[in-house]
Design an enzyme around this catalytic site. Structure first.
Site, PDB file in Angstrom:
ATOM      1  N   ASP A  45      18.816 -66.522  17.475  1.00  0.00           N
ATOM      2  CA  ASP A  45      19.544 -65.909  16.004  1.00  0.00           C
ATOM      3  C   ASP A  45      21.150 -66.318  16.258  1.00  0.00           C
ATOM      4  O   ASP A  45      22.082 -65.669  15.293  1.00  0.00           O
ATOM      5  CB  ASP A  45      19.203 -64.822  15.970  1.00  0.00           C
ATOM      6  CG  ASP A  45      19.297 -63.745  17.412  1.00  0.00           C
ATOM      7  OD1 ASP A  45      20.189 -64.679  18.208  1.00  0.00           O
ATOM      8  OD2 ASP A  45      19.422 -62.694  17.219  1.00  0.00           O
ATOM      9  N   SER A  46      21.451 -66.910  16.737  1.00  0.00           N
ATOM     10  CA  SER A  46      22.856 -67.170  17.747  1.00  0.00           C
ATOM     11  C   SER A  46      22.953 -68.427  16.723  1.00  0.00           C
ATOM     12  O   SER A  46      24.501 -69.033  16.114  1.00  0.00           O
ATOM     13  CB  SER A  46      22.741 -68.339  19.290  1.00  0.00           C
ATOM     14  OG  SER A  46      22.181 -69.094  18.880  1.00  0.00           O
ATOM     15  N   GLU A 115      14.704 -58.116  21.558  1.00  0.00           N
ATOM     16  CA  GLU A 115      15.747 -58.685  22.077  1.00  0.00           C
ATOM     17  C   GLU A 115      15.401 -56.746  22.264  1.00  0.00           C
ATOM     18  O   GLU A 115      14.873 -55.874  21.249  1.00  0.00           O
ATOM     19  CB  GLU A 115      17.049 -58.630  21.366  1.00  0.00           C
ATOM     20  CG  GLU A 115      17.309 -59.523  21.156  1.00  0.00           C
ATOM     21  CD  GLU A 115      19.474 -59.151  20.965  1.00  0.00           C
ATOM     22  OE1 GLU A 115      19.977 -58.818  20.518  1.00  0.00           O
ATOM     23  OE2 GLU A 115      19.485 -60.882  20.377  1.00  0.00           O
ATOM     24  N   GLU A 183      20.695 -61.688  30.124  1.00  0.00           N
ATOM     25  CA  GLU A 183      21.957 -62.163  29.818  1.00  0.00           C
ATOM     26  C   GLU A 183      22.770 -61.421  29.634  1.00  0.00           C
ATOM     27  O   GLU A 183      23.325 -60.100  30.246  1.00  0.00           O
ATOM     28  CB  GLU A 183      21.894 -62.368  28.268  1.00  0.00           C
ATOM     29  CG  GLU A 183      22.823 -62.474  27.668  1.00  0.00           C
ATOM     30  CD  GLU A 183      23.496 -63.437  25.853  1.00  0.00           C
ATOM     31  OE1 GLU A 183      22.166 -62.990  25.390  1.00  0.00           O
ATOM     32  OE2 GLU A 183      24.337 -63.466  25.850  1.00  0.00           O
TER      33      GLU A 183
HETATM   34  O1  KIV Z   1      19.953 -66.188  20.709  1.00  0.00           O
HETATM   35  C1  KIV Z   1      20.171 -66.816  21.052  1.00  0.00           C
HETATM   36  O2  KIV Z   1      20.305 -68.236  21.524  1.00  0.00           O
HETATM   37  C2  KIV Z   1      19.544 -66.429  22.241  1.00  0.00           C
HETATM   38  C3  KIV Z   1      19.918 -66.870  23.526  1.00  0.00           C
HETATM   39  C4  KIV Z   1      20.802 -66.970  24.253  1.00  0.00           C
HETATM   40  C5  KIV Z   1      18.971 -66.168  24.485  1.00  0.00           C
HETATM   41  O3  KIV Z   1      19.121 -65.315  22.378  1.00  0.00           O
END
Ligand code: KIV
Length: 279
Positions: A45-46, A115, A183
């Site tokens: 979701d980044s 998460e 993380e």
């Molecule tokens: O959304 C993302 O890129 C992540 C990674 C940082 C593990 O959750």
């Protein structure tokens, strides 16, 4: 070579072979990850920030994530593909989580990630796994629980906080997660916690004692212009290359040196003469 399975990741951990995971958000980044031979690709979701320019990962919608996931699927054959359940799409109930996860599977994912390690999240994990959908957990810094403008902080800096991370990871392991992301956790804390867990631990900003690493694609290739967290290593400067390319393109268009004969189509001389006559 066949598609990587969750069982393969367990085997890599057992053999002490580091697991390589990277995010991807479109066909091209996926095909690069494929060619580089990574083990796991996450449609993170980044993407909210890297692809879509939102100020927070919380703002990406399920439909946006699914569109990106389908593009990534088209660029991948071998890595295990994990879809990141976006904020608001799984927290309310097991049924909501199942409905969302099923849409990721339909879009081509082999597994999903969610998460947090609260009791509610552990219930979600159990429900998804009971329905046959493999789940990756995520503890420590969980960006979806970080409000807009709050900034991202290291987790596990006190003994109590570190114990809480272990409790959550243990609960996620007990619920059947095939891997858990750590993380932004101090490296010495990770080094103490990982040997207490059987599940493969994939780190991002959590030091080298994990069973594998994950980085955001745009960060590692140097494509993202914003401020990157301390743990990001830029393995290339793709943004600078792209900027230079587009600047040179603009310059050549403006001076008339592009396109030249080499970058265009010609026409048989007789046919050209005939066209002139007809005109
Ligand atoms: O959304 C993302 O890129 C992540 C990674 C940082 C593990 O959750």
């Amino acid at each position: 070579m066949r598609r990587t399975t969750t069982g393969d990741l367990r085997e890599l951990k057992t053999r002490g072979v580091p697991i390589v995971m990277v995010t991807a958000y479109d066909f091209n980044s996926a095909s690069v990850a494929e060619a580089a031979g990574v083990d796991v690709v996450l449609v993170g979701d980044s993407a909210a920030m890297t692809m879509l320019g939102y100020a927070s990962t919380r703002l990406v919608s399920l439909d946006e994530m699914l569109m990106l996931t389908r593009a990534v699927r088209r660029g991948l054959t071998h890595p295990l593909l994990v879809g990141d359940l976006p904020f608001g799409s799984y927290e309310q109930s097991d049924d909501q989580a199942m409905e969302t996860a099923a849409r990721f599977v339909d879009a081509g994912c082999d597994a999903v990630k969610l998460e947090g390690g609260s009791d509610a999240m552990v219930d979600r994990v159990r429900a998804l796994i009971a329905a046959g959908i493999p789940v990756m957990g995520h503890v420590g810094l969980t960006p979806q629980s970080t409000g807009e403008g709050e900034g991202f902080h290291v987790h596990g800096r006190t003994a109590d906080d570190a114990l809480q991370i272990l409790r959550e990871a243990t609960a996620l392991e007990g619920a059947g997660c095939f891997a858990v992301v750590f993380e932004a956790i101090p490296a010495p804390v990770t080094a103490l916690l990982v040997p207490r867990l059987d599940v493969p631990i994939i780190g991002i900003g959590a030091g080298g004692a994990t069973d594998g690493q994950v980085l955001v694609f745009d960060d590692l290739v140097g494509l993202f212009a914003g401020r990157a967290p301390k743990f990001v290593k830029r393995f290339a400067e793709v943004r600078a290359e792209m900027l230079s390319a587009v600047e040179r393109y603009a310059g050549e268009v403006r001076t008339g040196s592009f396109p030249d004969v080499a970058h265009g189509y010609g026409l048989d001389a007789a046919e050209l003469d005939r066209l002139r006559t007809l005109l």
